[in-house]
Design an enzyme around this catalytic site. Structure first.
Site, short mmCIF file in Angstrom:
data_model
loop_
_atom_site.label_atom_id
_atom_site.label_comp_id
_atom_site.label_asym_id
_atom_site.label_seq_id
_atom_site.Cartn_x
_atom_site.Cartn_y
_atom_site.Cartn_z
CG ASP A 1 -1.59 1.20 1.57
OD1 ASP A 1 -2.32 1.66 0.68
OD2 ASP A 1 -1.44 1.74 2.69
CG ASP B 1 -1.65 7.83 0.82
OD1 ASP B 1 -0.79 8.71 0.80
OD2 ASP B 1 -2.52 7.70 -0.07
CD GLU C 1 -9.46 5.27 5.44
OE1 GLU C 1 -9.58 6.48 5.23
OE2 GLU C 1 -8.43 4.65 5.20
CB SER D 1 -1.76 3.93 -3.83
OG SER D 1 -2.24 5.09 -3.20
CB ALA D 2 -7.22 3.96 -2.31
CE LYS E 1 -5.36 0.16 -1.61
NZ LYS E 1 -4.27 0.45 -0.67
CG ASP F 1 -2.49 2.15 6.19
OD1 ASP F 1 -2.62 1.90 4.99
OD2 ASP F 1 -3.12 3.05 6.76
O1 C5P Z 1 -2.39 4.62 -0.58
P1 C5P Z 1 -3.65 4.30 0.16
O2 C5P Z 1 -4.45 3.23 -0.50
O3 C5P Z 1 -3.39 4.04 1.60
O4 C5P Z 1 -4.54 5.67 0.06
C1 C5P Z 1 -5.77 5.79 0.63
C2 C5P Z 1 -5.82 6.76 1.80
O5 C5P Z 1 -6.11 8.07 1.35
C3 C5P Z 1 -6.97 6.37 2.70
O6 C5P Z 1 -6.49 5.71 3.85
C4 C5P Z 1 -7.70 7.69 3.03
O7 C5P Z 1 -7.72 7.98 4.40
C5 C5P Z 1 -6.94 8.75 2.28
N1 C5P Z 1 -7.85 9.66 1.56
C6 C5P Z 1 -7.77 11.02 1.79
N2 C5P Z 1 -8.63 11.88 1.11
C7 C5P Z 1 -9.51 11.40 0.19
C8 C5P Z 1 -9.57 10.01 -0.06
C9 C5P Z 1 -8.72 9.17 0.65
O8 C5P Z 1 -6.96 11.46 2.61
N3 C5P Z 1 -10.29 12.23 -0.45
MG MG Z 2 -2.86 3.18 3.39
#
Ligand code: C5P
Ligand code: MG
Length: 257
Positions: free
Chosen positions: A27, A29, A74, A140-141, A189, A214
């Site tokens: 992952d 973030d 979340e 990554s999301a 994912k 995480d």
């Molecule tokens: O890289 P990763 O998959 O961890 O990225 C997703 C993270 O981005 C989520 O854990 C979420 O808290 C954060 N996020 C954010 N603002 C958004 C959408 C997601 O900070 N608008």
């Molecule tokens: Mg993450």
């Protein structure tokens, strides 16, 4: 570790199979990047934009309202993934829509990253082991363009690193007009992985996976770690608490080689 003996067995069988059978899937973030530095939260890809001057104050407010609404959902251990999933899709969809309205400039992304507090996890001599060996894939999301820039500026964006994320689509004058392809949020994912079977076929010779994440969505954190620790221990083999380094995964990779 809930079951140290099992972890030991897994590691031994990976050693036996050989390091050329191992791949890293991570992952981004809060996994490759730090959760906090000197007591201050570090930004996610999205937060880098939220905190930058690439968006208007009004947009910043709107994104903050979204974060305050959806982030607690979340990380809420009392809700099931099924319950959270549509709300997460709602969050990502709304955030992407707001960002697109800002006509963000591609040429200013690097500066936004440079000016941000984003940091990869602490490094040491072995720091880049995970990134430089075993063809790491990052799921990554977050936002692909931003995360690539974070890794590039840290000097570890090696050619073997494959990234699956939400990429920005710019018009011919370099202004954000949309996000490309299917939305990747924290709970799809695996679908992302299936869509990218070409890449996974390539990696079929590496059936042993060192998976770093995480979030419980990263299997199929870190506020309220204590209350969620048990579910993490049930699902991950090794859970690191307040460790802002990559020492453990790096040590595992070194142990396997
Ligand atoms: O890289 P990763 O998959 O961890 O990225 C997703 C993270 O981005 C989520 O854990 C979420 O808290 C954060 N996020 C954010 N603002 C958004 C959408 C997601 O900070 N608008
Ligand atoms: Mg993450």
């Amino acid at each position: 570790m809930r079951d140290p003996q099992r972890v030991e067995e897994i590691l031994q069988s990976m050693v036996k199979a050989g390091s050329n059978t191992v791949q890293v899937i991570s992952d981004f973030d809060m996994t490759l990047t730090r959760f906090a530095y000197k007591g201050k939260r570090c930004p996610t890809c999205h937060n880098i934009l939220d905190n930058s001057n690439l968006i208007s104050n009004e947009c910043r407010e709107e994104l903050k309202v979204l974060l305050d609404t959806y982030y607690p959902i979340e990380i809420d251990s009392a809700r099931s993934i099924a319950e959270k999933l549509p709300l997460m899709v709602e969050w990502w969809t709304k955030a992407h829509k707001i960002l697109v309205q800002q006509k963000i400039r591609k040429d200013l992304l690097a500066t936004a990253v440079r000016d941000s507090d984003a940091m990869l996890r602490a490094t040491s001599s072995s720091s880049t082991t995970c990134m430089s060996t075993a063809s790491p894939s990052i799921f990554s999301a977050g936002i692909g363009d931003i995360l690539e820039e974070v890794i590039r500026q840290a000097g570890v964006f090696h050619s073997n690193v494959k990234v699956f994320s939400n990429y920005m689509d710019f018009d011919e004058s370099g202004l954000l007009k949309a996000f490309k392809g299917e939305l990747i949020h924290i709970y799809n994912k695996r679908e992302g992985a299936l869509l990218n079977t070409g890449h996974f076929q390539e990696l079929r010779t590496r059936p042993n996976v060192l998976l770093l994440g995480d979030s419980l969505g990263d299997l199929t954190m870190a506020d309220g770690v204590e209350e969620r620790k048990q579910s993490y221990l049930d699902l991950y083999d090794i859970v690191l608490v307040q460790d802002e380094t990559l020492e453990v995964p790096n040590a595992i990779m070194l142990y396997l080689t």
